[in-house]
Design a protein around this motif. Structure first.
Motif, PDB file in Angstrom:
ATOM      1  N   UNK A  34       8.534  12.730  -2.813  1.00  0.00           N
ATOM      2  CA  UNK A  34       8.738  11.311  -3.103  1.00  0.00           C
ATOM      3  C   UNK A  34       8.652  10.477  -1.829  1.00  0.00           C
ATOM      4  N   UNK A  35       9.162  11.014  -0.716  1.00  0.00           N
ATOM      5  CA  UNK A  35       9.054  10.317   0.561  1.00  0.00           C
ATOM      6  C   UNK A  35       7.586  10.158   0.950  1.00  0.00           C
ATOM      7  N   UNK A  36       6.804  11.194   0.716  1.00  0.00           N
ATOM      8  CA  UNK A  36       5.372  11.122   1.026  1.00  0.00           C
ATOM      9  C   UNK A  36       4.698  10.013   0.215  1.00  0.00           C
ATOM     10  N   UNK A  37       5.123   9.828  -1.015  1.00  0.00           N
ATOM     11  CA  UNK A  37       4.565   8.747  -1.826  1.00  0.00           C
ATOM     12  C   UNK A  37       5.030   7.385  -1.321  1.00  0.00           C
ATOM     13  N   UNK A  38       6.275   7.320  -0.858  1.00  0.00           N
ATOM     14  CA  UNK A  38       6.817   6.040  -0.377  1.00  0.00           C
ATOM     15  C   UNK A  38       6.091   5.551   0.860  1.00  0.00           C
ATOM     16  N   UNK A  39       5.687   6.473   1.726  1.00  0.00           N
ATOM     17  CA  UNK A  39       5.036   6.037   2.969  1.00  0.00           C
ATOM     18  C   UNK A  39       3.613   5.537   2.726  1.00  0.00           C
ATOM     19  N   UNK A  40       3.136   5.644   1.523  1.00  0.00           N
ATOM     20  CA  UNK A  40       1.834   5.048   1.190  1.00  0.00           C
ATOM     21  C   UNK A  40       1.934   3.530   1.153  1.00  0.00           C
ATOM     22  N   UNK A  41       3.128   3.002   0.868  1.00  0.00           N
ATOM     23  CA  UNK A  41       3.295   1.554   0.722  1.00  0.00           C
ATOM     24  C   UNK A  41       4.214   0.938   1.765  1.00  0.00           C
ATOM     25  N   UNK A  42       4.851   1.756   2.625  1.00  0.00           N
ATOM     26  CA  UNK A  42       5.721   1.205   3.669  1.00  0.00           C
ATOM     27  C   UNK A  42       5.628   2.061   4.922  1.00  0.00           C
ATOM     28  N   UNK A  43       6.083   1.517   6.027  1.00  0.00           N
ATOM     29  CA  UNK A  43       6.060   2.249   7.287  1.00  0.00           C
ATOM     30  C   UNK A  43       6.945   3.487   7.196  1.00  0.00           C
ATOM     31  N   UNK A  44       6.510   4.556   7.846  1.00  0.00           N
ATOM     32  CA  UNK A  44       7.274   5.802   7.845  1.00  0.00           C
ATOM     33  C   UNK A  44       8.665   5.591   8.417  1.00  0.00           C
ATOM     34  N   UNK A  45       8.766   4.849   9.503  1.00  0.00           N
ATOM     35  CA  UNK A  45      10.077   4.659  10.137  1.00  0.00           C
ATOM     36  C   UNK A  45      11.052   3.964   9.189  1.00  0.00           C
ATOM     37  N   UNK A  46      10.598   2.978   8.464  1.00  0.00           N
ATOM     38  CA  UNK A  46      11.455   2.260   7.520  1.00  0.00           C
ATOM     39  C   UNK A  46      11.813   3.170   6.348  1.00  0.00           C
ATOM     40  N   UNK A  47      10.826   3.856   5.791  1.00  0.00           N
ATOM     41  CA  UNK A  47      11.075   4.729   4.644  1.00  0.00           C
ATOM     42  C   UNK A  47      12.061   5.839   5.006  1.00  0.00           C
ATOM     43  N   UNK A  48      11.894   6.422   6.179  1.00  0.00           N
ATOM     44  CA  UNK A  48      12.752   7.541   6.575  1.00  0.00           C
ATOM     45  C   UNK A  48      14.180   7.081   6.832  1.00  0.00           C
TER      46      UNK A  48
END
Length: 93
Positions: A34-48
Motif C-alpha cells: 500500500x505504501x508503494x501505491x501511495x508514493x505514486x501520488x505523493x513524495x516518498x518522504x511525506x508518505x513514509x
C-alpha cells in the motif's frame, strides 16, 4: 495494515503463537504494498512519515484503550510533537 500487524505481533508473544506471528508478517507485507501505491501520488518522504507516525499514534491509542498501558508525561509530549510534525509536513504541500 501496519497497525493490525502491530496488534498481531503483540498477540504472537514473540512468535510463540505462529499463526498470529505469520499473520503479522503478512500484514506488514501488505502495508508495504500500500505504501508503494501511495508514493505514486505523493513524495516518498511525506508518505513514509505519515505512515510511520500514524502507525505509532494509532498503535499507542489502541494500547492505551484495550491493553490499559499507562503513558508517562514524556510519552504524551512525544506524541504531541509527532502530531505537530504531521500538521507541519502537511502544510508544506
Amino acid at each position: 495494515m501496519d497497525i493490525l500487524s502491530n496488534i498481531l505481533l503483540k498477540k504472537s508473544a514473540g512468535f510463540k503463537f505462529k499463526l498470529w506471528g505469520g499473520s503479522a508478517i503478512f500484514c506488514v507485507l501488505c502495508a508495504f504494498l500500500f505504501l508503494a501505491q501511495a508514493v505514486r501520488t505523493m513524495d516518498l518522504s511525506v508518505a513514509y512519515v505519515l505512515w510511520g507516525a500514524a502507525g505509532i499514534l494509532l498503535t499507542t491509542f489502541i494500547d492505551v484503550i484495550f491493553y490499559h498501558i499507562k503513558l508517562r508525561e514524556s510519552g504524551v509530549i512525544g506524541l504531541l510533537c509527532m502530531i505537530t510534525g504531521i500538521i507541519l509536513i502537511q502544510s508544506l504541500n
